[in-house]
Design a protein around this motif. Structure first.
Motif, PDB file in Angstrom:
ATOM      1  N   ALA A 164       0.831  -1.200   0.000  1.00 18.36           N
ATOM      2  CA  ALA A 164       0.000   0.000   0.000  1.00 18.36           C
ATOM      3  C   ALA A 164       0.869   1.255   0.000  1.00 18.36           C
ATOM      4  O   ALA A 164       1.924   1.291   0.619  1.00 18.36           O
ATOM      5  CB  ALA A 164      -0.913   0.008   1.222  1.00 18.36           C
ATOM      6  N   PRO A 214       2.062   4.850   1.088  1.00 21.06           N
ATOM      7  CA  PRO A 214       1.948   5.607   2.342  1.00 21.06           C
ATOM      8  C   PRO A 214       1.369   6.994   2.099  1.00 21.06           C
ATOM      9  O   PRO A 214       1.340   7.483   0.968  1.00 21.06           O
ATOM     10  CB  PRO A 214       3.395   5.701   2.820  1.00 21.06           C
ATOM     11  CG  PRO A 214       4.193   5.698   1.545  1.00 21.06           C
ATOM     12  CD  PRO A 214       3.445   4.785   0.609  1.00 21.06           C
ATOM     13  N   LEU A 215       0.911   7.611   3.154  1.00 20.49           N
ATOM     14  CA  LEU A 215       0.471   8.997   3.058  1.00 20.49           C
ATOM     15  C   LEU A 215       1.653   9.900   2.714  1.00 20.49           C
ATOM     16  O   LEU A 215       2.781   9.643   3.143  1.00 20.49           O
ATOM     17  CB  LEU A 215      -0.141   9.454   4.386  1.00 20.49           C
ATOM     18  CG  LEU A 215      -1.543   8.962   4.704  1.00 20.49           C
ATOM     19  CD1 LEU A 215      -1.884   9.293   6.142  1.00 20.49           C
ATOM     20  CD2 LEU A 215      -2.543   9.586   3.772  1.00 20.49           C
ATOM     21  N   ALA A 217      -0.091  14.273   6.771  1.00 19.79           N
ATOM     22  CA  ALA A 217      -0.888  13.417   7.643  1.00 19.79           C
ATOM     23  C   ALA A 217      -1.510  14.186   8.802  1.00 19.79           C
ATOM     24  O   ALA A 217      -2.478  13.749   9.404  1.00 19.79           O
ATOM     25  CB  ALA A 217      -0.022  12.280   8.189  1.00 19.79           C
ATOM     26  N   PRO A 268      -3.295   8.329  -2.114  1.00 17.54           N
ATOM     27  CA  PRO A 268      -2.844   7.777  -0.825  1.00 17.54           C
ATOM     28  C   PRO A 268      -3.931   7.762   0.242  1.00 17.54           C
ATOM     29  O   PRO A 268      -3.982   6.841   1.067  1.00 17.54           O
ATOM     30  CB  PRO A 268      -1.688   8.703  -0.437  1.00 17.54           C
ATOM     31  CG  PRO A 268      -1.194   9.261  -1.726  1.00 17.54           C
ATOM     32  CD  PRO A 268      -2.423   9.434  -2.560  1.00 17.54           C
ATOM     33  N   TYR A 269      -4.820   8.769   0.239  1.00 18.30           N
ATOM     34  CA  TYR A 269      -5.880   8.840   1.248  1.00 18.30           C
ATOM     35  C   TYR A 269      -6.966   7.802   0.969  1.00 18.30           C
ATOM     36  O   TYR A 269      -7.502   7.187   1.902  1.00 18.30           O
ATOM     37  CB  TYR A 269      -6.448  10.255   1.292  1.00 18.30           C
ATOM     38  CG  TYR A 269      -5.393  11.266   1.640  1.00 18.30           C
ATOM     39  CD1 TYR A 269      -5.044  11.496   2.967  1.00 18.30           C
ATOM     40  CD2 TYR A 269      -4.700  11.948   0.645  1.00 18.30           C
ATOM     41  CE1 TYR A 269      -4.042  12.399   3.297  1.00 18.30           C
ATOM     42  CE2 TYR A 269      -3.697  12.851   0.960  1.00 18.30           C
ATOM     43  CZ  TYR A 269      -3.367  13.070   2.292  1.00 18.30           C
ATOM     44  OH  TYR A 269      -2.364  13.946   2.600  1.00 18.30           O
ATOM     45  N   ASN A 296      -6.331   5.035  -0.632  1.00 22.92           N
ATOM     46  CA  ASN A 296      -5.638   3.766  -0.384  1.00 22.92           C
ATOM     47  C   ASN A 296      -5.594   3.442   1.108  1.00 22.92           C
ATOM     48  O   ASN A 296      -5.750   2.277   1.514  1.00 22.92           O
ATOM     49  CB  ASN A 296      -4.218   3.863  -0.951  1.00 22.92           C
ATOM     50  CG  ASN A 296      -3.605   2.506  -1.228  1.00 22.92           C
ATOM     51  OD1 ASN A 296      -4.163   1.483  -0.873  1.00 22.92           O
ATOM     52  ND2 ASN A 296      -2.457   2.503  -1.882  1.00 22.92           N
ATOM     53  N   GLN A 297      -5.414   4.455   1.918  1.00 28.12           N
ATOM     54  CA  GLN A 297      -5.311   4.243   3.358  1.00 28.12           C
ATOM     55  C   GLN A 297      -6.651   3.890   3.987  1.00 28.12           C
ATOM     56  O   GLN A 297      -6.735   3.045   4.883  1.00 28.12           O
ATOM     57  CB  GLN A 297      -4.752   5.494   4.033  1.00 28.12           C
ATOM     58  CG  GLN A 297      -4.550   5.332   5.540  1.00 28.12           C
ATOM     59  CD  GLN A 297      -4.294   6.665   6.224  1.00 28.12           C
ATOM     60  OE1 GLN A 297      -5.058   7.612   6.061  1.00 28.12           O
ATOM     61  NE2 GLN A 297      -3.197   6.742   6.976  1.00 28.12           N
ATOM     62  N   GLN A 298      -7.726   4.509   3.531  1.00 23.80           N
ATOM     63  CA  GLN A 298      -9.009   4.380   4.215  1.00 23.80           C
ATOM     64  C   GLN A 298      -9.958   3.354   3.612  1.00 23.80           C
ATOM     65  O   GLN A 298     -10.841   2.831   4.307  1.00 23.80           O
ATOM     66  CB  GLN A 298      -9.687   5.758   4.257  1.00 23.80           C
ATOM     67  CG  GLN A 298      -8.886   6.754   5.087  1.00 23.80           C
ATOM     68  CD  GLN A 298      -9.454   8.161   4.986  1.00 23.80           C
ATOM     69  OE1 GLN A 298     -10.553   8.444   5.464  1.00 23.80           O
ATOM     70  NE2 GLN A 298      -8.708   9.061   4.346  1.00 23.80           N
ATOM     71  N   THR A 352     -10.082  -0.026   2.852  1.00 24.10           N
ATOM     72  CA  THR A 352      -9.419  -1.302   3.085  1.00 24.10           C
ATOM     73  C   THR A 352     -10.428  -2.432   2.881  1.00 24.10           C
ATOM     74  O   THR A 352     -11.637  -2.195   2.734  1.00 24.10           O
ATOM     75  CB  THR A 352      -8.863  -1.368   4.502  1.00 24.10           C
ATOM     76  OG1 THR A 352      -9.974  -1.320   5.428  1.00 24.10           O
ATOM     77  CG2 THR A 352      -7.917  -0.194   4.768  1.00 24.10           C
ATOM     78  N   SER A 383     -12.858  -2.011   5.853  1.00 17.78           N
ATOM     79  CA  SER A 383     -13.820  -0.905   5.811  1.00 17.78           C
ATOM     80  C   SER A 383     -14.863  -1.106   4.714  1.00 17.78           C
ATOM     81  O   SER A 383     -16.040  -0.779   4.900  1.00 17.78           O
ATOM     82  CB  SER A 383     -13.093   0.429   5.614  1.00 17.78           C
ATOM     83  OG  SER A 383     -12.441   0.499   4.360  1.00 17.78           O
ATOM     84  N   GLU A 399      -4.543  -3.317  -5.940  1.00 17.66           N
ATOM     85  CA  GLU A 399      -4.104  -1.965  -6.278  1.00 17.66           C
ATOM     86  C   GLU A 399      -3.677  -1.872  -7.745  1.00 17.66           C
ATOM     87  O   GLU A 399      -3.077  -2.803  -8.288  1.00 17.66           O
ATOM     88  CB  GLU A 399      -2.952  -1.543  -5.374  1.00 17.66           C
ATOM     89  CG  GLU A 399      -3.320  -1.502  -3.906  1.00 17.66           C
ATOM     90  CD  GLU A 399      -2.158  -1.118  -3.021  1.00 17.66           C
ATOM     91  OE1 GLU A 399      -1.218  -0.462  -3.507  1.00 17.66           O
ATOM     92  OE2 GLU A 399      -2.177  -1.470  -1.828  1.00 17.66           O
TER      93      GLU A 399
END
Length: 631
Positions: free
Chosen positions: A508, A510-511, A516, A553-554, A556-558, A560, A563, A580
């Motif tokens: 994944a 990263p931010l 951040a 990135p945001y 990708n982070q949230q 999941t 979620s 991805e």
């Protein structure tokens, strides 16, 4: 130096029932500039309908939309009878899977109409060998029909051959592009097939035109297959189903009313440009093309096709002009020794009944009425000694029933009480149907009508997928007619003894450093992303694409697996896998057991997951406030 060769291919059909004006648009507006027109008429649902038609004997005595014996007669009625002289005059070749269950019958119909119109020397080819219906039990007895898995390693959720105890209507293998290439090599101007993988309609012509080696030119074949995937669904590439729908509805030259069908301009290295005819509605943008790229895919690192495994993860999509988008970077590798097969069997009978209800508390009234109707129907079954329903679903359409806990329309004042039921025999459903009309006088106020009247049971067609060894599935190409007819067997090429390894997962992203912290805002995902969803049997996919790389990135982070499973859990009853695609700043989610059994047998309102992407776009994400300034 001679200019680089470019092959231009237009797509005139995304499914059986697409616009009858599509071929005329491409033939008239593009004329001799098109080398090929391809037309995709078949889907999992379509094969079931054709199989049911074949079993019932439909079309054997009279012309119908399903053709004599199971081809798609729309091709004859709306295309060939009207446009054959123009197509031949333009020199444009046609490749289509409209042959359905009877490619040879469609070939004969094309030849007959050509002769009636004074067209001489037209060479038509038919590709057969995909129809395994008569061989299914033999292959199964040999242990050659293997389970199909939508998520690699997910052994708990697989499709299997249902066995001879089921009433199997059809079983068709997804053939590849080599038989199409062979037909074109032999001089065919029109190639009709049965069930082939959709992208083969484009890969076949490009194998013929560029003389690629089908055993080594994996990247070129991957690019051509991606071109086929991008245009196989017609206007979905030129703005149909696009998230920013108003841009398309209000686009120049008629918008939705005059949608342009897609064209790919293909090069020898596998790269291509997507465009459409001038003076047609719709748009070709990075957004419209990337949405189609993620449509109905599973693992984007292993998009498994009969001729090549396509890796989509690092594909680049670039706007290079008005309504012109370049697609580069597809990678390929050798295919597996198996081919996917699509089957249909009958599992009882099904019907859907509608009751329209208005007024205050319409949703609650609809659910109460639906439950009462089903209880009265069950009482009838008990009264006559008939077994219970196999399955029943009650919905209040108009109250965002598909959204489950995310509904914001629970106070809707006009809804449709929708009752869908399955039973082993017709009589069981008829004993439910007779209880609909009494609701108008014996149940809640505000019932305004019964939809289309008392529903009629129909066979509950159920889809499944399996794998079969390529070595057992050679294709046959029938070329020409009369004393000039030739018949050739075309086996699969490539590995036949071992499966390929799948590529490793991508870590994944990263931010970005420094972003951040600071003030953030919570917004719906649609503000920073596009989405497109579709179906594969009882599995759906949702592709999410960042509107700008800075948002990826945001997202990708949230977004999941956890979620998305939580948000879509009222629909996704199985596993959720996340993949991805950093090349286009996208994520793809695969949701198993999410369509109530799949497009043919599902009781859900959305049986093919077409609304799931739009639903996920309501998901709330946090992003730095400063990043939203450009929106």
């Amino acid at each position: 130096m001679a200019p680089e060769k470019t092959v231009r291919i237009g797509c005139a059909s995304a499914f059986w029932g697409d616009s009858v004006s599509a071929f005329e648009q491409l033939v008239t507006l593009e004329g001799k500039k098109l080398d090929y027109i391809v037309a995709d008429y078949l889907a999992e649902v379509t094969m079931g309908l054709l199989a049911r038609h074949r079993t019932s004997g439909g079309g054997a005595k009279k012309e119908s939309r399903a053709g004599q014996g199971g081809y798609v007669a729309d091709f004859i009625t709306f295309v060939w009878k009207r446009l054959c002289e123009d197509i031949v005059a333009n020199g444009t070749k046609i490749v289509t899977n409209a042959g359905g269950l009877s490619p040879l019958a469609l070939k004969e119909a094309i030849e007959t109409i050509a002769k009636e119109n004074g067209i001489e020397g037209l060479v038509v080819a038919a590709v057969t060998g995909d129809d395994l219906h008569e061989r299914a039990e033999e292959l199964n007895a040999k242990g050659e029909l293997l389970p199909f898995n939508y998520i690699t390693g997910n052994k708990d959720e697989v499709d299997r051959y249902p066995g001879k105890e089921r009433k199997n209507l059809s079983l068709n293998a997804y053939l590849g592009a080599l038989p199409i290439k062979e037909a074109l090599d032999a001089g065919a101007s029109i190639v009709v097939t049965g069930r082939v993988v959709d992208s083969a309609l484009v890969l076949g012509p490009l194998l013929h035109e560029f003389k690629w080696n089908p055993l080594t030119d994996w990247d070129q074949m991957a690019g051509a297959s991606l071109a086929g995937h991008i245009i196989e669904c017609g206007c979905q590439t030129t703005g149909g189903n696009f998230t920013d729908w108003e841009l398309i509805a209000n686009s120049p030259h008629g918008g939705y009313a005059n949608m342009g069908f897609p064209i790919v301009e293909c090069h020898a290295n596998g790269d291509f440009v997507v465009t459409k005819p001038a003076e047609t509605g719709g748009l070709v943008t990075v957004g419209t093309v990337t949405e189609q790229l993620v449509y109905e895919i599973l693992d984007p690192g292993s998009y498994i096709l009969p001729d090549v495994i396509l890796d989509l993860r690092n594909v680049k999509v670039t706007q290079v002009g008005k309504d012109r988008v370049a697609v580069t970077g597809a990678k390929g590798r050798a295919p597996t020794p198996y081919v996917k097969c699509s089957g249909i069997f009958v599992d009882g009978f099904k019907f859907t009944a509608d009751l329209w209800i208005g007024g205050v508390d319409a949703r609650r009234k609809a659910l109460a009425v639906g439950e009462a109707v089903v209880k009265r129907g069950r009482a009838n079954l008990e009264r006559y000694g008939i077994e219970d329903f196999t399955d029943v679903r009650i919905e209040a359409l108009g109250s965002e029933s598909t959204y489950g806990p995310h509904s914001t329309a629970l106070d809707a004042r006009e809804v449709c009480c929708r009752i869908t039921a399955v039973h082993p025999n017709k009589q069981g459903l008829l004993l439910l149907g007779v209880e609909l009309a009494p609701s108008a006088t014996g149940n809640a106020p505000g019932i305004t009508g019964g939809g289309a009247g008392r529903p009629h049971p129909s066979p509950n067609l159920t889809h499944y997928s399996i794998l079969a060894p390529k070595a057992a599935l050679p294709a046959t190409v029938t070329i020409g007619s009369g004393d000039k007819m030739t018949i050739k067997t075309v086996p699969f090429l490539g590995p036949t003894d071992a499966k390929n390894e799948f590529p490793p997962a991508i870590a994944a992203a990263p931010l970005p450093a420094g972003n951040a912290s600071g003030e953030t805002v919570t917004i719906p995902l649609i503000r920073i992303a596009y989405a497109r969803s579709g179906d594969k049997g009882d599995t759906s996919n949702i592709g999410v694409i960042a509107r700008d790389p800075k948002f990826y990135p945001y997202i990708n982070q949230q977004l999941t697996e956890t979620s998305v499973k939580q948000y879509m859990g009222h629909l996704a009853k199985g596993a959720v896998a996340r993949y991805e695609l950093p090349g286009i700043q996208a994520l793809n989610f695969v949701l198993t057991r999410s369509l109530g059994g799949g497009g043919l047998s599902s009781l859900n309102l959305d049986r093919q997951g077409k609304s799931y992407g739009q639903m996920l776009l309501s998901f709330k994400v946090k992003v730095p406030k400063g990043l939203l300034a450009s929106l």
